[in-house]
Design an enzyme around this catalytic site. Sequence first.
Site, mmCIF file in Angstrom:
data_model
loop_
_atom_site.group_PDB
_atom_site.id
_atom_site.type_symbol
_atom_site.label_atom_id
_atom_site.label_comp_id
_atom_site.label_asym_id
_atom_site.label_seq_id
_atom_site.Cartn_x
_atom_site.Cartn_y
_atom_site.Cartn_z
ATOM 1 C CG HIS A 1 -8.167 -19.242 -66.558
ATOM 2 N ND1 HIS A 1 -7.660 -20.428 -66.434
ATOM 3 C CD2 HIS A 1 -9.166 -19.255 -67.198
ATOM 4 C CE1 HIS A 1 -8.408 -21.278 -66.735
ATOM 5 N NE2 HIS A 1 -9.401 -20.589 -67.247
ATOM 6 N NE ARG B 1 -8.528 -26.571 -64.084
ATOM 7 C CZ ARG B 1 -9.466 -25.352 -64.082
ATOM 8 N NH1 ARG B 1 -10.332 -25.587 -62.847
ATOM 9 N NH2 ARG B 1 -9.581 -24.501 -64.716
#
Length: 506
Positions: free
Chosen positions: A274, A297
Amino acid sequence: MSVLRNIIISLVVLLCSIYFYQVKFQAQKPVVVVVGCGLAGISAGIEAHRSGAHVIILEKTQRCAGNSFKATSGINGAYTEVQKSQNINDTVELFIQDTIKSGKGLANKQLVNVLVNKSRSAIEFLQELGVDLSVLSQCGGHSRPRTHRSRPTEKIRNIGMIIMYELLGKYEEKLEIIKEANVLDIEPNEFDNSLMVHYSYKGSVKKVGIKADSVILASGGWCADKSRDSLLKKYRPDIFSLATTNGQFATGDGVKIAKKLGINLVHMDKIQVHPTGFISPKDPLHNTKMLCPEAVRASGGIMINSKGERFANELGTRDYLTKQIFDQKDKYKKIPKDHDGESDIPYVATIIMTEESRQLFNPTFIDFYQKIGLIQYFENGEKLSEYLEIDQEKLKNTFQQYEKDAEVGKDRFGKTIFPVKKITFDENLYMMTITPSIHYAMGGIEINENAQVINEKGGIIPNIYAAGETTGGVHGDNRLAGNSLLECVVFGRISGKNSVNLLDEN
């Protein structure tokens, strides 16, 4: 007196009859043993119970949760009522395309079809059990907003916690859950297709056995497996030294048991790193990282390097962003003075959020991350530049270019979705330092669309099922955000139903 005595005797006889009837009825119920009590395990247990089985869940830790408890971004669903209510035009076909594309064509298309076609019913299943899934976001690699999560509350609970609390709250007393039970092996009985499950209880060396009609392996992945027979070290020695976002319980127990049984394993080298594990300034070299959710995000957080420049599409897939971060070659600067050596200093990037981003994501969570030191608040870009040791004009130009790109609707990195269009130098800003971290095992036990396990010769092994991260083939080379919780619910439910309904066929 004799009348009273006769009444008492009659009551005793009646109670005994009821008791023995219940014992007999219980004995007639098929026994389904579920290994692991994360979301896949509890979903399987619920459906096996609903199908008429006596369910025993063996959980090796002191609480039911697994890595499902850490999930923050949400659970995917296509063509859901939530999407319709927000005028989002999503289709099953689009979701399938996104999943296949993210997996670089390696995913098992039959499993992807099941995953996506049952995504709406998975959302409805959770909603019926009391889970609020009314918030949508568009995470990396998705062509539509389809990642569902709950509205912010005063309690610090991510979506994984909320789901597990709701499901356990409604079914924990209906299922027999044995905690601190470490499954050691499963022994098939060829005469009646039953299975003997052996486990140790609370660290005892003594084995305990349960005879089961069906077994469901739902014990998760191995992204924290640093054991002597580490699956991480065997299949991905190149990333073995990276930090992990997983709990220390994620050691691949189900996969190791499956191998002994001759169950086939697929895509074992496909481990997702990740891109955003939080760096804690208090302990930057700690080997376990809290995940910085993709929804940060998806809520408008932008990513910069040590020069103050954006370098990637923040809503790209996880493997793409991980590579982009590594390519910057920016190592964490604020290492303790007494640290010796550079090999374990992580590569990092910086994510910046505005107040609008904070509100879009979840202000309660941002405040929590800030309180524990993972996010830092700055009054304006000048203060942030000083902290990051970045030229102010460089950072200001980055912000201005971002606003221009957002206005046009596309930037040089191919980004076309801009959740937040404004980021100015004189507003309040929130900053976090992140590093790529081992996160998810895409590979594992091979299953078919019925969640039945496949042996090394391609045949079905009777009465053994698997679901969740312990399986392989669903995600291919890279998993989309929100597909892990979905996989747990979809294949957990399928395995639970089939563990009872397919008994006669076996």
